[in-house]
Write an enzyme that holds these catalytic residues in place. Structure first.
Site, PDB file in Angstrom:
ATOM      1  N   ASP A  70       0.812  -1.211   0.000  1.00 44.01           N
ATOM      2  CA  ASP A  70       0.000   0.000   0.000  1.00 44.01           C
ATOM      3  C   ASP A  70       0.852   1.271   0.000  1.00 44.01           C
ATOM      4  O   ASP A  70       0.671   2.146  -0.844  1.00 44.01           O
ATOM      5  CB  ASP A  70      -0.934   0.008   1.215  1.00 44.01           C
ATOM      6  CG  ASP A  70      -2.085  -0.968   1.070  1.00 44.01           C
ATOM      7  OD1 ASP A  70      -1.873  -2.025   0.453  1.00 44.01           O
ATOM      8  OD2 ASP A  70      -3.180  -0.683   1.581  1.00 44.01           O
TER       9      ASP A  70
ATOM     10  N   SER B 208      -3.857  -9.646   6.335  1.00 48.31           N
ATOM     11  CA  SER B 208      -2.911  -8.557   6.588  1.00 48.31           C
ATOM     12  C   SER B 208      -2.373  -8.659   8.000  1.00 48.31           C
ATOM     13  O   SER B 208      -3.048  -9.170   8.900  1.00 48.31           O
ATOM     14  CB  SER B 208      -3.582  -7.201   6.364  1.00 48.31           C
ATOM     15  OG  SER B 208      -4.574  -6.975   7.345  1.00 48.31           O
TER      16      SER B 208
ATOM     17  N   ASP C  45      -7.361   3.038  12.367  1.00 45.95           N
ATOM     18  CA  ASP C  45      -6.048   3.677  12.310  1.00 45.95           C
ATOM     19  C   ASP C  45      -6.086   5.048  11.657  1.00 45.95           C
ATOM     20  O   ASP C  45      -5.314   5.937  12.022  1.00 45.95           O
ATOM     21  CB  ASP C  45      -5.051   2.774  11.594  1.00 45.95           C
ATOM     22  CG  ASP C  45      -4.582   1.628  12.466  1.00 45.95           C
ATOM     23  OD1 ASP C  45      -4.753   1.714  13.692  1.00 45.95           O
ATOM     24  OD2 ASP C  45      -4.033   0.653  11.930  1.00 45.95           O
TER      25      ASP C  45
ATOM     26  N   ARG D 273      -0.026   3.783  17.358  1.00 42.07           N
ATOM     27  CA  ARG D 273      -0.338   4.818  16.364  1.00 42.07           C
ATOM     28  C   ARG D 273       0.008   6.237  16.814  1.00 42.07           C
ATOM     29  O   ARG D 273       0.599   7.000  16.049  1.00 42.07           O
ATOM     30  CB  ARG D 273      -1.804   4.725  15.942  1.00 42.07           C
ATOM     31  CG  ARG D 273      -2.172   3.446  15.201  1.00 42.07           C
ATOM     32  CD  ARG D 273      -1.153   3.088  14.138  1.00 42.07           C
ATOM     33  NE  ARG D 273      -1.573   1.970  13.314  1.00 42.07           N
ATOM     34  CZ  ARG D 273      -0.761   1.049  12.831  1.00 42.07           C
ATOM     35  NH1 ARG D 273       0.536   1.102  13.123  1.00 42.07           N
ATOM     36  NH2 ARG D 273      -1.199   0.083  12.069  1.00 42.07           N
TER      37      ARG D 273
END
Length: 433
Positions: free
Chosen positions: A34, A198, A142, A113
């Site tokens: 990505d 993922s 996220d 994060r």
């Protein structure tokens, strides 16, 4: 912090000339499919891309990721090791809070994060960039966590989220289109059809989601777990550990069996990861409620975090007043919700962390526990701040307690119950007439 000047891009654009220059943008880069495609796409839009890669404990060839980003046209690459800050400034407050979301999730991704986003903003400010970008999807948590942190720390920053832009997600409706784009632009990617889910890893945990895991009936496929051994095949001898706490934070771990000792925050946490992983501790498979309003299935491994959750819970109960602990439990629930939803840098988040830290002043002592076959078992505890009075509680010693006093205590507490049921009986009798 590590930087290196950019190099000429090795790819050729297939869609005509570049867009008008838009200035510098700092991309939260992972090196995966990505963000590699996003890096190239941002250049197509006219941005000078600076790649920011945080080493937060994931298994990654950082030098290869740097070379890859530069080859794809990044002007600079920043690689920052934030492992120590992650443990001391984010994981430790969560340990103090006994933070757990919806009773099971220990918040590994949610804690990482704001740590990553803080570094992203710092690089943007250093580079004079007005824009930052990330590769989070438009359906997940996220995106919220990254952006709320960015806006809190730099209110003037502009966030580019490609997966929320129609011109991006309509062009790339699925993984196949991303793979085709990568092949056309010479982007090497490690993703293959043989790993149809993922993963996101940091020092605290690793998460698995999407792909075949989206069907909640499907069990975790063989070979999915990477941080922990199968409990069924783990060692037949437990590791017995003693974990010492000061102000609710672990400061020392000792392996009773082999004498291994760890003191520093990072080394201590990594050692607990190794021990827990060896014994298959920290696996969960759950369906959780995302902040954006949908349920999602996630599989998580949180080895060290699981040990510390149980150990801290025990020493806190041993040293904290009952009524204070009730209040603190409510604060912990709110803390966990705020962290999960991305409000680490909110005023209420800062207030809660201050309150929880204050509650931990007397949470000190040592917990002995066993790590074995997927389980953490508490074996004992000791503390100079203990509120446990062995003589008072003993069945063999009366101590400073008069058993006859319990009669009045019970009578007073039963008054409300007697009255409630007496009056309810009257109401029921009238209704029966």
């Amino acid at each position: 912090m590590d930087t290196q000047p950019g190099q000429p891009a090795s790819y050729v654009l297939r869609r005509g000339t570049m867009a008008q220059p838009k200035g510098t943008i700092v991309l939260a880069y992972s090196g995966g499919l990505d963000t590699s495609c996003i890096l190239v796409w941002l250049k197509e839009q006219g941005y000078d891309v600076v790649a920011y890669l945080a080493n937060i404990g994931q298994k990654e060839d950082f030098e290869a990721a740097r070379k890859k980003a530069l080859a794809l046209g990044a002007k600079k690459v920043y690689i920052e090791d934030v492992c120590r800050e992650f443990v001391e400034e984010f994981i430790w407050p969560a340990v103090q809070a006994n933070a757990v979301y919806e009773d099971r999730y220990l918040l590994g991704t949610a804690l990482a994060r704001p740590c990553i986003a803080r570094g992203l903003v710092e690089v943007a400010q250093k580079e004079g960039a007005r824009h930052v970008a990330h590769g989070a999807t438009g359906k997940g948590n996220d995106q919220v966590r990254f952006e709320l942190t960015c806006y809190a720390l730099c209110p003037s920053i502009k966030v580019v989220a490609p997966w929320r832009l129609p011109e991006f997600y309509q062009r790339f409706p699925g993984r196949r289109e991303l793979m085709d784009y990568a092949q056309k632009h010479g982007i090497p990617v490690p993703v293959t059809p043989q790993t149809p889910w993922s993963m996101d890893e940091n020092l605290m945990h690793i998460s698995y989601e999407a792909g075949i895991l989206e069907n909640p009936k499907n069990p975790a496929p063989p070979g999915l777990y990477t941080k922990t051994c199968d409990p069924a095949t783990s060692p037949d001898t437990p590791d017995v550990l003693e974990i010492e706490f000061e102000k609710g934070v672990p400061v020392k771990v000792t392996n009773v069996g082999d004498g291994t000792i760890r003191h520093s925050a990072l080394e201590l946490f990594m050692y607990l990861n190794d021990i827990a992983g060896k014994h298959g501790v920290g696996r969960i498979d759950i369906v959780e409620n995302r902040f954006v309003g949908m349920k999602s299935r996630g599989i998580y491994e949180t080895p060290a975090g699981t040990i510390l959750y149980h150990a801290h819970l025990d020493i806190e109960a041993f040293t904290m007043d009952r009524e204070v602990r009730k209040i603190k439990q409510g604060l912990s629930l709110k803390f966990s919700e705020l962290v999960y939803n991305g409000f680490w840098h909110s005023p209420e988040g800062e207030f809660l962390r201050h309150c929880i830290a204050r509650s931990q002043q007397a949470v000190a002592g040592t917990v002995r526990l066993s790590v074995f076959k997927g389980h953490v078992s508490i074996l004992g505890r000791a503390s100079p701040c203990s509120l446990y009075n062995e003589e008072l509680v003993s069945m063999n010693v009366q101590g400073d307690y008069e058993p006859a006093d319990a009669t009045g205590f019970i009578n007073i507490n039963s008054l409300r119950l007697k009255e409630y049921h007496r009056l309810q009986s009257k109401v029921t009798a009238k209704q029966a007439e």
